[in-house]
Motif scaffolding. Structure first.
Motif, short mmCIF file in Angstrom:
data_model
loop_
_atom_site.label_atom_id
_atom_site.label_comp_id
_atom_site.label_asym_id
_atom_site.label_seq_id
_atom_site.Cartn_x
_atom_site.Cartn_y
_atom_site.Cartn_z
N LEU A 102 0.80 -1.22 0.00
CA LEU A 102 0.00 0.00 0.00
C LEU A 102 0.84 1.28 0.00
O LEU A 102 0.32 2.35 -0.30
N ASP A 104 -11.60 -2.96 -0.69
CA ASP A 104 -10.89 -4.22 -0.40
C ASP A 104 -11.94 -5.23 0.06
O ASP A 104 -12.62 -5.00 1.06
N LYS A 156 -6.01 -8.14 -2.08
CA LYS A 156 -5.87 -6.70 -2.38
C LYS A 156 -6.65 -6.31 -3.63
O LYS A 156 -6.11 -5.79 -4.60
#
Length: 285
Positions: free
Chosen positions: A178, A212, A218
């Motif tokens: 991320l 998500d 993901k």
């Protein structure tokens, strides 16, 4: 008997035509230059009704929109309006449906430009905010880069992109942590947005929301997180405000998610986002 049957068929067609919601290609002109409409754009396969539940939830929060105008844009850019706005409209919502709802993003962007040109002539809007879901977010991005600088359209003030596949849908192209600063592979779509990002209005504020689905992959079940958050490769250095959020939900769930509605409401209704210094907030691991 055949004549009687034909009569009843014609009567049914006439009755349906009389009771259907009338559509218009023109609107009465009003001076609404002090209002900032909220334009909402569906994803592929959607229509002007796709945001109905989202709009209802948004209007349940403080300072709601008082009126909604729906419009269908056909493949030639012709506009069919359902209803109209009045002089009492506050934060009016304009819900767009593209008749060719799987057309190329550039076609949607051109159609949006035609609509906004007409809305400025009709209502004298000077600015607008916008929400784009999935490919609707891509159309907004293309519009912001290609058309927002023109004088015959109201200028985009704030935009929200929900689950927009900036780097398309291949999981391998978007396999990232991320805190990523690059994706494994940039698609032509993403390269185009990056190439044209210098055209963005430096006063624009952008909120990018990704989903998500909780599977550990993901993804929101359709759009990888890395693709939705590739917005960070386009906007941060070229706009005034860039914010990211992730919610636990599927792709289609993003347009019926109360948490998302709350984030969008706060972003659109607060003036502070554009009154402070340049602001960038990225999600992290």
């Amino acid at each position: 008997m055949k004549k009687l049957l034909t009569f009843f068929i014609l009567l049914l067609i006439f009755t349906s035509a009389c009771t259907a919601t009338p559509k218009k290609s023109t609107l009465p002109k009003l001076a609404l230059e002090n209002e900032i409409p909220i334009v909402v754009i569906h994803g592929s396969g959607g229509n002007e009704d796709s945001f109905d539940a989202f709009i209802q939830k948004l209007n349940d929060l403080p300072d709601p929109s008082t009126e909604t105008l729906k419009v269908t844009i056909d493949g030639d850019g012709q506009l069919d309006y359902q209803g109209t706005l009045t002089k009492d409209a506050k934060h009016p919502i304009v819900s767009i449906g593209f008749e060719e709802n799987n057309a190329p993003i550039e076609d949607w962007s051109k159609g949006l430009q035609k609509l906004l040109t007409h809305l400025k002539k009709t209502y004298q809007f000077q600015q607008f905010d916008a929400i784009g879901f999935s490919n609707g977010g891509l159309a907004l991005t293309d519009y912001a880069e290609e058309y927002d600088q023109k004088e015959d359209v109201p200028h985009l003030r704030k935009m929200v992109v929900l689950g927009a596949p900036f780097n398309e849908l291949d999981p391998e192209d978007n396999q990232v942590n991320l805190d990523f600063k690059e994706v494994p592979f940039q698609t032509d779509e993403l390269k185009s947005y990056i190439r044209n990002r210098s055209k963005l209005n430096p006063q624009l504020a952008v909120l990018s929301i990704a989903g998500d689905d909780g599977s550990g992959e993901k993804t929101d079940s359709i759009v990888p997180l890395g693709s939705a958050l590739s917005s960070r490769l386009i906007f941060p250095e070229n706009v005034h405000t860039y914010l990211e959020k992730i919610t636990t939900d599927t792709h289609i769930g993003l347009v019926d998610n109360q948490e998302v509605v709350g984030w969008v409401h706060q972003f659109l209704m607060e003036d502070s986002a554009l009154n402070m210094e340049k602001r960038i907030e990225l999600v992290e691991n």
